[in-house]
Design an enzyme around this catalytic site. Structure first.
Site, PDB file in Angstrom:
ATOM      1  CG  ASP A  97     -11.823   8.886 -50.769  1.00 27.38           C
ATOM      2  OD1 ASP A  97     -12.113  10.249 -50.655  1.00 27.38           O
ATOM      3  OD2 ASP A  97     -12.297   7.946 -50.451  1.00 27.38           O
ATOM      4  CE  LYS A 125     -13.818   8.697 -54.182  1.00 28.24           C
ATOM      5  NZ  LYS A 125     -14.049   8.014 -53.328  1.00 28.24           N
ATOM      6  CG  PHE A 146     -17.141   2.957 -54.259  1.00 25.26           C
ATOM      7  CD1 PHE A 146     -15.704   2.875 -53.141  1.00 25.26           C
ATOM      8  CD2 PHE A 146     -16.323   1.965 -55.238  1.00 25.26           C
ATOM      9  CE1 PHE A 146     -14.912   2.739 -52.801  1.00 25.26           C
ATOM     10  CE2 PHE A 146     -16.008   1.118 -54.756  1.00 25.26           C
ATOM     11  CZ  PHE A 146     -14.585   0.983 -53.777  1.00 25.26           C
ATOM     12  CB  VAL A 147     -14.791   5.225 -59.611  1.00 17.49           C
ATOM     13  CG1 VAL A 147     -15.612   6.094 -59.703  1.00 17.49           C
ATOM     14  CG2 VAL A 147     -13.360   5.749 -59.111  1.00 17.49           C
ATOM     15  CG  ASP A 153     -10.191  -3.320 -54.733  1.00 17.83           C
ATOM     16  OD1 ASP A 153      -9.798  -2.171 -54.920  1.00 17.83           O
ATOM     17  OD2 ASP A 153     -10.459  -3.958 -53.992  1.00 17.83           O
ATOM     18  NE  ARG A 159      -7.343  -5.302 -57.129  1.00 20.29           N
ATOM     19  CZ  ARG A 159      -7.031  -4.586 -56.225  1.00 20.29           C
ATOM     20  NH1 ARG A 159      -7.019  -3.213 -56.411  1.00 20.29           N
ATOM     21  NH2 ARG A 159      -6.699  -4.216 -55.455  1.00 20.29           N
TER      22      ARG A 159
HETATM   23  P1  XMP Z   1      -7.176   8.138 -49.034  1.00 19.15           P
HETATM   24  O1  XMP Z   1      -8.540   8.077 -48.549  1.00 19.15           O
HETATM   25  O2  XMP Z   1      -5.688   6.967 -48.314  1.00 19.15           O
HETATM   26  O3  XMP Z   1      -7.686   6.430 -49.811  1.00 19.15           O
HETATM   27  O4  XMP Z   1      -6.225   8.973 -50.047  1.00 19.15           O
HETATM   28  C1  XMP Z   1      -6.278   5.767 -51.046  1.00 19.15           C
HETATM   29  C2  XMP Z   1      -7.183   4.780 -50.769  1.00 19.15           C
HETATM   30  O5  XMP Z   1      -8.287   4.340 -50.534  1.00 19.15           O
HETATM   31  C3  XMP Z   1      -8.868   3.467 -51.742  1.00 19.15           C
HETATM   32  N1  XMP Z   1     -10.002   4.531 -52.665  1.00 19.15           N
HETATM   33  C4  XMP Z   1     -11.075   3.917 -53.609  1.00 19.15           C
HETATM   34  N2  XMP Z   1     -10.797   2.314 -54.140  1.00 19.15           N
HETATM   35  N3  XMP Z   1     -12.948   2.886 -55.097  1.00 19.15           N
HETATM   36  C5  XMP Z   1     -11.811   2.115 -54.873  1.00 19.15           C
HETATM   37  O6  XMP Z   1     -11.566   1.277 -55.336  1.00 19.15           O
HETATM   38  C6  XMP Z   1     -12.655   4.412 -54.322  1.00 19.15           C
HETATM   39  O7  XMP Z   1     -13.911   5.139 -55.236  1.00 19.15           O
HETATM   40  C7  XMP Z   1     -11.714   4.573 -53.863  1.00 19.15           C
HETATM   41  N4  XMP Z   1     -11.825   5.896 -53.006  1.00 19.15           N
HETATM   42  C8  XMP Z   1     -10.708   5.984 -51.978  1.00 19.15           C
HETATM   43  C9  XMP Z   1      -8.199   3.643 -52.575  1.00 19.15           C
HETATM   44  O8  XMP Z   1      -7.616   1.877 -52.253  1.00 19.15           O
HETATM   45  C10 XMP Z   1      -7.063   3.960 -52.333  1.00 19.15           C
HETATM   46  O9  XMP Z   1      -5.890   4.351 -52.619  1.00 19.15           O
END
Ligand code: XMP
Length: 172
Positions: A97, A125, A146-147, A153, A159
């Protein structure tokens, strides 16, 4: 919730990724590391598509709760990772993300003297990254929604879904 990526599409992409990783790591001492908890389902499927011998480890990264990603205190635990000195490490996460999690996990691994480190994410993303790196491997690009499902989760639910679903306003 609406299905964004169905189970058959995931299976196909994971299969192809497994083949690519098998080619890239042939005759190398590969250790695949699952960043818990989100990558658990992905890694379980991915390792069975990697035909070259490899080891499996788990790392734990947590910071994030709920529907928005708030950069906060990220806790990383490598206590369950097998010895990686001199080995080629592939760190696998569920979603890239902002990229902060993978970046920090890579940094944590560097001090254990692996021979190489690469990263893989099931989902990338679009338009969210705040870091220089991009994952070496990924399966799907998704828009900024958001997925959940296939390991991902919402407040620890969903999950177990075999597909990736987009949470809509009404679901949150
Ligand atoms: P970053 O921003 O550090 O985020 O790249 C990675 C972690 O954020 C969580 N994340 C999500 N979890 N749906 C989710 O269930 C989403 O759309 C989402 N976006 C970020 C996830 O834990 C990931 O490892």
């Amino acid at each position: 919730m609406k299905t964004l990526i169905d189970a058959a599409e995931i299976r196909q992409r994971v299969h192809n990724l497994g083949r690519q990783i098998s080619d890239d790591y042939r005759h190398k001492p590969l250790t695949v590391v699952s960043v818990l908890t989100g990558s658990l389902v992905f890694v379980a499927d991915l390792v069975r598509e990697i035909s070259t011998p490899h080891r499996i480890g788990v790392a734990h990264a947590s910071s994030y709760r709920g529907k928005t990603t708030v950069p906060g205190e990220l806790k990383i635990s490598l206590s369950l990772v097998p010895d990686i000195r001199g080995r080629d490490v592939l760190i696998v996460d569920d979603i890239f993300d902002t990229g902060q999690t993978l970046k920090r996990v890579v940094e944590a691994f560097e001090s254990y003297s692996p021979s190489s480190i690469r990263t893989a994410a099931l989902l990338l993303k679009e338009g969210r990254s705040t870091v220089e790196m991009v994952p070496d491997y990924f399966c799907f690009r998704i828009p900024n929604v958001f997925v959940v499902g296939y390991g991902l989760d919402y407040n620890d639910d969903y999950r177990h879904l075999p597909h990736i679903a987009e949470m809509e306003e009404a679901d949150l």
